[in-house]
Design a protein around this motif. Sequence first.
Motif, PDB file in Angstrom:
ATOM      1  N   ALA A 284      -3.662   2.706  23.154  1.00  0.00           N
ATOM      2  CA  ALA A 284      -3.874   3.271  21.831  1.00  0.00           C
ATOM      3  C   ALA A 284      -4.965   4.334  21.907  1.00  0.00           C
ATOM      4  O   ALA A 284      -5.731   4.395  22.873  1.00  0.00           O
ATOM      5  CB  ALA A 284      -4.270   2.173  20.855  1.00  0.00           C
ATOM      6  N   SER A 285      -5.030   5.145  20.889  1.00  0.00           N
ATOM      7  CA  SER A 285      -6.054   6.183  20.837  1.00  0.00           C
ATOM      8  C   SER A 285      -7.443   5.572  20.969  1.00  0.00           C
ATOM      9  O   SER A 285      -7.753   4.543  20.374  1.00  0.00           O
ATOM     10  CB  SER A 285      -5.949   6.935  19.494  1.00  0.00           C
ATOM     11  OG  SER A 285      -7.105   7.699  19.250  1.00  0.00           O
ATOM     12  N   LYS A 286      -8.285   6.193  21.782  1.00  0.00           N
ATOM     13  CA  LYS A 286      -9.663   5.720  21.934  1.00  0.00           C
ATOM     14  C   LYS A 286     -10.465   5.936  20.664  1.00  0.00           C
ATOM     15  O   LYS A 286     -11.569   5.406  20.521  1.00  0.00           O
ATOM     16  CB  LYS A 286     -10.329   6.441  23.109  1.00  0.00           C
ATOM     17  CG  LYS A 286      -9.714   6.104  24.462  1.00  0.00           C
ATOM     18  CD  LYS A 286     -10.440   6.820  25.587  1.00  0.00           C
ATOM     19  CE  LYS A 286      -9.839   6.466  26.946  1.00  0.00           C
ATOM     20  NZ  LYS A 286     -10.533   7.166  28.054  1.00  0.00           N
ATOM     21  N   LEU A 287      -9.901   6.715  19.734  1.00  0.00           N
ATOM     22  CA  LEU A 287     -10.597   6.993  18.485  1.00  0.00           C
ATOM     23  C   LEU A 287     -10.378   5.898  17.440  1.00  0.00           C
ATOM     24  O   LEU A 287     -10.993   5.929  16.373  1.00  0.00           O
ATOM     25  CB  LEU A 287     -10.126   8.333  17.913  1.00  0.00           C
ATOM     26  CG  LEU A 287     -10.352   9.563  18.797  1.00  0.00           C
ATOM     27  CD1 LEU A 287      -9.780  10.806  18.119  1.00  0.00           C
ATOM     28  CD2 LEU A 287     -11.836   9.766  19.084  1.00  0.00           C
ATOM     29  N   VAL A 288      -9.490   4.943  17.743  1.00  0.00           N
ATOM     30  CA  VAL A 288      -9.224   3.873  16.784  1.00  0.00           C
ATOM     31  C   VAL A 288     -10.501   3.072  16.555  1.00  0.00           C
ATOM     32  O   VAL A 288     -11.007   2.401  17.453  1.00  0.00           O
ATOM     33  CB  VAL A 288      -8.100   2.944  17.279  1.00  0.00           C
ATOM     34  CG1 VAL A 288      -7.967   1.758  16.334  1.00  0.00           C
ATOM     35  CG2 VAL A 288      -6.788   3.695  17.368  1.00  0.00           C
ATOM     36  N   ASN A 289     -11.040   3.160  15.326  1.00  0.00           N
ATOM     37  CA  ASN A 289     -12.264   2.439  14.988  1.00  0.00           C
ATOM     38  C   ASN A 289     -11.985   1.090  14.356  1.00  0.00           C
ATOM     39  O   ASN A 289     -12.761   0.145  14.515  1.00  0.00           O
ATOM     40  CB  ASN A 289     -13.123   3.273  14.026  1.00  0.00           C
ATOM     41  CG  ASN A 289     -13.654   4.542  14.672  1.00  0.00           C
ATOM     42  OD1 ASN A 289     -14.073   4.518  15.828  1.00  0.00           O
ATOM     43  ND2 ASN A 289     -13.614   5.643  13.942  1.00  0.00           N
ATOM     44  N   ILE A 290     -10.887   0.996  13.629  1.00  0.00           N
ATOM     45  CA  ILE A 290     -10.604  -0.237  12.922  1.00  0.00           C
ATOM     46  C   ILE A 290      -9.102  -0.441  12.778  1.00  0.00           C
ATOM     47  O   ILE A 290      -8.358   0.504  12.520  1.00  0.00           O
ATOM     48  CB  ILE A 290     -11.275  -0.235  11.519  1.00  0.00           C
ATOM     49  CG1 ILE A 290     -11.063  -1.561  10.800  1.00  0.00           C
ATOM     50  CG2 ILE A 290     -10.764   0.918  10.675  1.00  0.00           C
ATOM     51  CD1 ILE A 290     -11.772  -2.735  11.408  1.00  0.00           C
ATOM     52  N   VAL A 291      -8.687  -1.675  12.968  1.00  0.00           N
ATOM     53  CA  VAL A 291      -7.321  -2.090  12.666  1.00  0.00           C
ATOM     54  C   VAL A 291      -7.426  -3.191  11.617  1.00  0.00           C
ATOM     55  O   VAL A 291      -8.006  -4.252  11.887  1.00  0.00           O
ATOM     56  CB  VAL A 291      -6.579  -2.611  13.911  1.00  0.00           C
ATOM     57  CG1 VAL A 291      -5.203  -3.137  13.510  1.00  0.00           C
ATOM     58  CG2 VAL A 291      -6.444  -1.511  14.956  1.00  0.00           C
ATOM     59  N   GLU A 292      -6.910  -2.931  10.437  1.00  0.00           N
ATOM     60  CA  GLU A 292      -6.936  -3.920   9.366  1.00  0.00           C
ATOM     61  C   GLU A 292      -5.586  -4.609   9.293  1.00  0.00           C
ATOM     62  O   GLU A 292      -4.545  -3.951   9.217  1.00  0.00           O
ATOM     63  CB  GLU A 292      -7.236  -3.261   8.014  1.00  0.00           C
ATOM     64  CG  GLU A 292      -8.665  -2.768   7.861  1.00  0.00           C
ATOM     65  CD  GLU A 292      -8.914  -2.209   6.467  1.00  0.00           C
ATOM     66  OE1 GLU A 292      -7.924  -2.011   5.718  1.00  0.00           O
ATOM     67  OE2 GLU A 292     -10.084  -1.962   6.128  1.00  0.00           O
ATOM     68  N   VAL A 293      -5.611  -5.929   9.326  1.00  0.00           N
ATOM     69  CA  VAL A 293      -4.390  -6.710   9.179  1.00  0.00           C
ATOM     70  C   VAL A 293      -4.541  -7.570   7.937  1.00  0.00           C
ATOM     71  O   VAL A 293      -5.465  -8.386   7.848  1.00  0.00           O
ATOM     72  CB  VAL A 293      -4.119  -7.593  10.405  1.00  0.00           C
ATOM     73  CG1 VAL A 293      -2.785  -8.318  10.231  1.00  0.00           C
ATOM     74  CG2 VAL A 293      -4.120  -6.757  11.684  1.00  0.00           C
ATOM     75  N   LYS A 294      -3.653  -7.366   6.968  1.00  0.00           N
ATOM     76  CA  LYS A 294      -3.695  -8.125   5.726  1.00  0.00           C
ATOM     77  C   LYS A 294      -2.511  -9.080   5.692  1.00  0.00           C
ATOM     78  O   LYS A 294      -1.353  -8.652   5.732  1.00  0.00           O
ATOM     79  CB  LYS A 294      -3.659  -7.180   4.524  1.00  0.00           C
ATOM     80  CG  LYS A 294      -4.823  -6.187   4.510  1.00  0.00           C
ATOM     81  CD  LYS A 294      -4.737  -5.229   3.344  1.00  0.00           C
ATOM     82  CE  LYS A 294      -5.900  -4.236   3.364  1.00  0.00           C
ATOM     83  NZ  LYS A 294      -5.839  -3.286   2.214  1.00  0.00           N
ATOM     84  N   CYS A 295      -2.793 -10.371   5.665  1.00  0.00           N
ATOM     85  CA  CYS A 295      -1.736 -11.361   5.737  1.00  0.00           C
ATOM     86  C   CYS A 295      -2.204 -12.661   5.088  1.00  0.00           C
ATOM     87  O   CYS A 295      -3.367 -12.790   4.683  1.00  0.00           O
ATOM     88  CB  CYS A 295      -1.334 -11.614   7.193  1.00  0.00           C
ATOM     89  SG  CYS A 295      -2.669 -12.319   8.193  1.00  0.00           S
ATOM     90  N   TYR A 296      -1.314 -13.640   5.032  1.00  0.00           N
ATOM     91  CA  TYR A 296      -1.683 -14.968   4.574  1.00  0.00           C
ATOM     92  C   TYR A 296      -2.112 -15.798   5.776  1.00  0.00           C
ATOM     93  O   TYR A 296      -1.772 -15.491   6.928  1.00  0.00           O
ATOM     94  CB  TYR A 296      -0.512 -15.626   3.853  1.00  0.00           C
ATOM     95  CG  TYR A 296      -0.162 -14.971   2.541  1.00  0.00           C
ATOM     96  CD1 TYR A 296      -0.864 -15.286   1.387  1.00  0.00           C
ATOM     97  CD2 TYR A 296       0.854 -14.028   2.463  1.00  0.00           C
ATOM     98  CE1 TYR A 296      -0.565 -14.673   0.171  1.00  0.00           C
ATOM     99  CE2 TYR A 296       1.168 -13.411   1.256  1.00  0.00           C
ATOM    100  CZ  TYR A 296       0.452 -13.733   0.118  1.00  0.00           C
ATOM    101  OH  TYR A 296       0.751 -13.115  -1.067  1.00  0.00           O
ATOM    102  N   GLU A 297      -2.839 -16.830   5.512  1.00  0.00           N
ATOM    103  CA  GLU A 297      -3.302 -17.695   6.602  1.00  0.00           C
ATOM    104  C   GLU A 297      -2.115 -18.327   7.315  1.00  0.00           C
ATOM    105  O   GLU A 297      -1.069 -18.586   6.720  1.00  0.00           O
ATOM    106  CB  GLU A 297      -4.232 -18.787   6.056  1.00  0.00           C
ATOM    107  CG  GLU A 297      -5.629 -18.291   5.747  1.00  0.00           C
ATOM    108  CD  GLU A 297      -6.606 -19.433   5.536  1.00  0.00           C
ATOM    109  OE1 GLU A 297      -7.119 -19.963   6.543  1.00  0.00           O
ATOM    110  OE2 GLU A 297      -6.826 -19.796   4.369  1.00  0.00           O
ATOM    111  N   ASN A 298      -2.314 -18.565   8.625  1.00  0.00           N
ATOM    112  CA  ASN A 298      -1.308 -19.216   9.470  1.00  0.00           C
ATOM    113  C   ASN A 298      -0.005 -18.420   9.562  1.00  0.00           C
ATOM    114  O   ASN A 298       1.066 -18.994   9.768  1.00  0.00           O
ATOM    115  CB  ASN A 298      -1.010 -20.634   8.960  1.00  0.00           C
ATOM    116  CG  ASN A 298      -2.256 -21.496   8.912  1.00  0.00           C
ATOM    117  OD1 ASN A 298      -3.073 -21.469   9.831  1.00  0.00           O
ATOM    118  ND2 ASN A 298      -2.396 -22.266   7.840  1.00  0.00           N
ATOM    119  N   ASP A 299      -0.096 -17.117   9.424  1.00  0.00           N
ATOM    120  CA  ASP A 299       1.073 -16.258   9.601  1.00  0.00           C
ATOM    121  C   ASP A 299       1.377 -16.169  11.092  1.00  0.00           C
ATOM    122  O   ASP A 299       0.579 -15.656  11.882  1.00  0.00           O
ATOM    123  CB  ASP A 299       0.802 -14.864   9.024  1.00  0.00           C
ATOM    124  CG  ASP A 299       2.061 -14.005   8.937  1.00  0.00           C
ATOM    125  OD1 ASP A 299       2.905 -14.103   9.847  1.00  0.00           O
ATOM    126  OD2 ASP A 299       2.191 -13.246   7.965  1.00  0.00           O
TER     127      ASP A 299
END
Length: 329
Positions: A284-299
């Motif tokens: 992945a790009s070295k510039l990636v500062n943050i990956v946000e994952v929005k999900c329910y618990e135990n997905d």
Amino acid sequence: MAASGADRISALPDEVLLHELSLLPAREAVRASLLARRWCYLWCSAPRLRIDQRDGFRSIAAMNGFVNRLLLLRDHSSALEECQFDVTTYFSDDYKHVDFWIRQALCCQVRSLRFQSHSLYLLSKLADAPGCFLDFSSCPVLEDLNMTSSDCWRLSPLLESMPALVTAFIRIGKTCEDYKIIDDGSDDSVVLLRGLSDAANLELTAKDDKTCIFRRDLRYCPIFSKLKTLVLNEWCVDAHVISSLICFLQHSPILEKLTLQLPVRTNYTVDTESSYIPRNQCFASKLVNIVEVKCYENDERMHGVMKVLSSCGVPSERISVQHWNFPSS
């Protein structure tokens, strides 16, 4: 009006009056021409147009005359920053009217085009009609594109090159397919993503993970050379199509932020772990500062997502997982 009878509102600068007109629905902005002589033609230069079928139009055919005059009589020397169409009721032949509206908006060099409808049938039908198609290449200054739909009626809108595009939001309905497009294995087979490849901010969501058009385009994936923020939902992270997420990471060299939205699923099945591992080395790009994952618990999909991100060189400390609360019964 002042007590002396002076019209102080009309005495305001044109820029102020045009801004005020832009806050009104297009039909009301035109009616404002009756207020005073100076207002007669101001609507022709309004920088923003909001054309809504709910403003007293029973059908697209009924509003067609108004929209045609609105766009044809426009002062083309005035910049059109934004044009928004909101359509609610339509019939099979209405796509001819919509085609002309969008062509005229593009001829006005619109910078932001927004089309909202319960169905993209009106747009996608253009691709199936002789002499009617959506050609965004005629608007090289288009910067913002927003297309939402609950249903595509088995056809996908065609997006051509948009070199000035900055932000695009595309939401595809459940039955959007691309069976009308001839797949010859070339870059010309790309329907949506090539036209969006110059965007810096991109949001691609689908109501159904079986929606194929995004995944199909990724088979001939363009390079997103300017892409900095990307929002995807569950269509790209299910076990059997996890390669879609990998493809975006491989083809976005300056990506800085990735957001994955994973709504609750009831029919999810876990695939083998091998499905999550890229066949070729992927970074992945070295510039990636943050990956946000929005999900329910135990997905259970989180296992595959974390596996892919790790294999693509995204360290765990850059991954933020936000858990949604289940709706109360």
